[in-house]
Design an enzyme around this catalytic site. Sequence first.
Site, PDB file in Angstrom:
ATOM      1  N   GLU A  85      16.761   4.484  21.934  1.00 62.50           N
ATOM      2  CA  GLU A  85      17.682   4.744  20.824  1.00 62.50           C
ATOM      3  C   GLU A  85      17.973   6.226  20.741  1.00 62.50           C
ATOM      4  OE1 GLU A  85      18.299   5.955  16.487  1.00 62.50           O
ATOM      5  OE2 GLU A  85      16.898   6.612  17.979  1.00 62.50           O
ATOM      6  N   CYS A 117      16.717  -0.777  18.961  1.00 60.30           N
ATOM      7  CA  CYS A 117      15.394  -1.154  19.478  1.00 60.30           C
ATOM      8  C   CYS A 117      15.468  -2.221  20.566  1.00 60.30           C
ATOM      9  CB  CYS A 117      14.506  -1.642  18.340  1.00 60.30           C
ATOM     10  SG  CYS A 117      14.469  -0.503  16.962  1.00 60.30           S
ATOM     11  N   HIS A 243       9.230  -7.770  17.767  1.00 62.21           N
ATOM     12  CA  HIS A 243       9.550  -6.358  17.589  1.00 62.21           C
ATOM     13  C   HIS A 243       8.829  -5.924  16.305  1.00 62.21           C
ATOM     14  CE1 HIS A 243      11.429  -2.607  16.901  1.00 62.21           C
ATOM     15  NE2 HIS A 243      12.134  -3.027  15.875  1.00 62.21           N
TER      16      HIS A 243
HETATM   17  N1  CAA Z   1      -0.112  -2.663  -2.561  1.00 54.97           N
HETATM   18  C1  CAA Z   1       0.215  -3.569  -1.608  1.00 54.97           C
HETATM   19  N2  CAA Z   1       1.512  -3.844  -1.277  1.00 54.97           N
HETATM   20  C2  CAA Z   1       2.484  -3.198  -1.937  1.00 54.97           C
HETATM   21  C3  CAA Z   1       2.199  -2.260  -2.946  1.00 54.97           C
HETATM   22  C4  CAA Z   1       0.831  -1.995  -3.257  1.00 54.97           C
HETATM   23  N3  CAA Z   1       0.472  -1.105  -4.191  1.00 54.97           N
HETATM   24  N4  CAA Z   1       3.376  -1.790  -3.423  1.00 54.97           N
HETATM   25  C5  CAA Z   1       4.359  -2.427  -2.742  1.00 54.97           C
HETATM   26  N5  CAA Z   1       3.826  -3.269  -1.838  1.00 54.97           N
HETATM   27  C6  CAA Z   1       4.517  -4.118  -0.886  1.00 54.97           C
HETATM   28  C7  CAA Z   1       5.759  -4.796  -1.430  1.00 54.97           C
HETATM   29  O1  CAA Z   1       5.434  -5.946  -2.181  1.00 54.97           O
HETATM   30  C8  CAA Z   1       6.510  -5.111  -0.157  1.00 54.97           C
HETATM   31  O2  CAA Z   1       5.934  -6.245   0.461  1.00 54.97           O
HETATM   32  P1  CAA Z   1       6.855  -7.520   0.823  1.00 54.97           P
HETATM   33  O3  CAA Z   1       7.913  -7.034   1.755  1.00 54.97           O
HETATM   34  O4  CAA Z   1       5.917  -8.471   1.456  1.00 54.97           O
HETATM   35  O5  CAA Z   1       7.441  -7.987  -0.478  1.00 54.97           O
HETATM   36  C9  CAA Z   1       6.177  -3.920   0.768  1.00 54.97           C
HETATM   37  O6  CAA Z   1       5.041  -3.289   0.178  1.00 54.97           O
HETATM   38  C10 CAA Z   1       7.312  -2.918   0.916  1.00 54.97           C
HETATM   39  O7  CAA Z   1       7.657  -2.454  -0.355  1.00 54.97           O
HETATM   40  P2  CAA Z   1       9.186  -2.461  -0.891  1.00 54.97           P
HETATM   41  O8  CAA Z   1       9.744  -3.819  -0.877  1.00 54.97           O
HETATM   42  O9  CAA Z   1       9.154  -1.690  -2.169  1.00 54.97           O
HETATM   43  O10 CAA Z   1      10.039  -1.710   0.202  1.00 54.97           O
HETATM   44  P3  CAA Z   1      10.280  -0.164   0.493  1.00 54.97           P
HETATM   45  O11 CAA Z   1      11.254   0.391  -0.458  1.00 54.97           O
HETATM   46  O12 CAA Z   1       8.992   0.547   0.660  1.00 54.97           O
HETATM   47  O13 CAA Z   1      10.972  -0.244   1.921  1.00 54.97           O
HETATM   48  C11 CAA Z   1      11.380  -0.941   4.149  1.00 54.97           C
HETATM   49  C12 CAA Z   1      10.401  -0.979   2.989  1.00 54.97           C
HETATM   50  C13 CAA Z   1      12.708  -1.568   3.750  1.00 54.97           C
HETATM   51  C14 CAA Z   1      10.796  -1.725   5.310  1.00 54.97           C
HETATM   52  C15 CAA Z   1      11.595   0.535   4.543  1.00 54.97           C
HETATM   53  O14 CAA Z   1      10.379   1.069   4.999  1.00 54.97           O
HETATM   54  C16 CAA Z   1      12.641   0.719   5.623  1.00 54.97           C
HETATM   55  O15 CAA Z   1      13.838   0.832   5.351  1.00 54.97           O
HETATM   56  N6  CAA Z   1      12.204   0.768   6.908  1.00 54.97           N
HETATM   57  C17 CAA Z   1      13.107   0.989   8.045  1.00 54.97           C
HETATM   58  C18 CAA Z   1      13.922  -0.241   8.366  1.00 54.97           C
HETATM   59  C19 CAA Z   1      13.129  -1.309   9.055  1.00 54.97           C
HETATM   60  O16 CAA Z   1      12.083  -1.065   9.631  1.00 54.97           O
HETATM   61  N7  CAA Z   1      13.661  -2.546   9.045  1.00 54.97           N
HETATM   62  C20 CAA Z   1      13.013  -3.646   9.711  1.00 54.97           C
HETATM   63  C21 CAA Z   1      14.005  -4.625  10.268  1.00 54.97           C
HETATM   64  S1  CAA Z   1      15.206  -3.759  11.286  1.00 54.97           S
HETATM   65  C22 CAA Z   1      14.392  -3.446  12.742  1.00 54.97           C
HETATM   66  O17 CAA Z   1      13.376  -4.002  13.013  1.00 54.97           O
HETATM   67  C23 CAA Z   1      14.971  -2.407  13.656  1.00 54.97           C
HETATM   68  C24 CAA Z   1      14.165  -1.173  13.536  1.00 54.97           C
HETATM   69  O18 CAA Z   1      13.172  -1.001  14.229  1.00 54.97           O
HETATM   70  C25 CAA Z   1      14.582  -0.144  12.575  1.00 54.97           C
END
Ligand code: CAA
Length: 434
Positions: A85, A117, A243
């Site tokens: 990428e 990816c 992935h």
């Molecule tokens: N203890 C335990 N778990 C907790 C917690 C705590 N205190 N607080 C929050 N969590 C959990 C939430 O419940 C959530 O779990 P679930 O998904 O099972 O519901 C998890 O932590 C994440 O929390 P949020 O939903 O609040 O999400 P976030 O705002 O932190 O964002 C994300 C998470 C969207 C993955 C972000 O990190 C992101 O944008 N990442 C990059 C994009 C990505 O990786 N996408 C994946 C698919 S695309 C792909 O695979 C291509 C690629 O490589 C980029």
Amino acid sequence: MQTHPRIGIKAISVYIPRHFLSLDTLAVVTGVDPAKYHLGLGIRRMAVAAPNEDPVTMAAAAAHDLFARYDIDAATVGLLVVGSESGVDAAKPIASFVHGMLGLSPDCRTFDTTHACYGGTAALRLASDWHAVRGTRTGKVALVIATDVARYPVGSAAEPTQGAGAVAMVVGGDPEVMELDPFPEAVYTKDVMDFWRPHYRREAIVDGQVSIDCYLRALGHTWAAYEQSSGLCWDDYDYLLFHVPFPKMAYKAFHMLHQREVLVRGASGAGLASLEDAFIARTQPALWVNAEVGNIYSGSLYLSLASLLEAGGPGVQGSRAGLFSYGSGCCGEFFSGRLGPRSTAWEGKIGAREAMESRIELDYEQYLEFRRAGARMTLDGSFAAGVARPVPGRFSFDGIRDHQRVYTTAQEDLGRDWAASDARASSAKAQIGK
Ligand code: CAA
């Protein structure tokens, strides 16, 4: 009966940057509960590329180690494809730099594949097709490398999922690591804006929830397509690899497939292990390195394969793994293969465990300085002889001079002089400490 040539992965090695940031450190700065990172995302540490490391040096190091560990003659490489990428030039492929650094033969087709990816999988699938048509006749093998530095904006929700690293694989006949099943492909493509990176940015832009939805949609589509084209079903897979943008995503993917299987089997769920038991048996053993390294984009699926091979040893030989690759934008693919036949083929040669043992922890300020210094290094004129080299080793990015990226290659290491390399490692470590 039609017979297929046995083609697949003959050798696999990883390169992981030495430096890492603990997500406990990041949690203190962001004020987020560390459990969110550890349990919510499944990550403990992220590998951080040093300013003199880039996708080129990481790819070259992974392939160099692969040749040395498996005693592969570089002259047998007839195809080099690098999936990434994070290309370093709008025109010149990473593969071209790597070809020079490794001293490969001029009789070698050389190019990059880019689709977020998915680039590593595009390279692997293409290499196995190439081998079926050409390699079997010439006796040549393909070198496939997936290499990336994952960067998101500081303070963003995606930042804790960053990582860096490269996975190198040799693809050819009579594979000792994984024989690819010869079934028709199961792919899914859709033009979506879930994750992208305009030319003028070093950091990706992502719509997190949309990207998760797209990933799962691609998985559902390709799983069903592969079921139809291969005749394989849930019970045929000993392992399911995905992935891994962050390990919890692999859990979400597994969960979706498990739910689907529950529906297939009806109310009795006859013979189906519980979600947790099935996940622990089939996917969890393939996530321990990813949890320590973070997302390496095009190489993440193969880092997961490396995790399984290193952890599983003889216990995984002869088993079948289903693999799901996802690249935002988007393209997904499901395929499968048989591991082995003998774990002696890869034992002690993958390098992930070894890399975990000699890591250097950064504090938050050092992490930010690595980012800033890395960005400065990509400006023309950044080249300076004797530039501080936080990472010693065989390949170093020294900056840009006259619009050209300057790389240093420790030629003597190409003769596998590990003692010299280690001596340089200790001396540079001492310099960083000053
Ligand atoms: N203890 C335990 N778990 C907790 C917690 C705590 N205190 N607080 C929050 N969590 C959990 C939430 O419940 C959530 O779990 P679930 O998904 O099972 O519901 C998890 O932590 C994440 O929390 P949020 O939903 O609040 O999400 P976030 O705002 O932190 O964002 C994300 C998470 C969207 C993955 C972000 O990190 C992101 O944008 N990442 C990059 C994009 C990505 O990786 N996408 C994946 C698919 S695309 C792909 O695979 C291509 C690629 O490589 C980029």
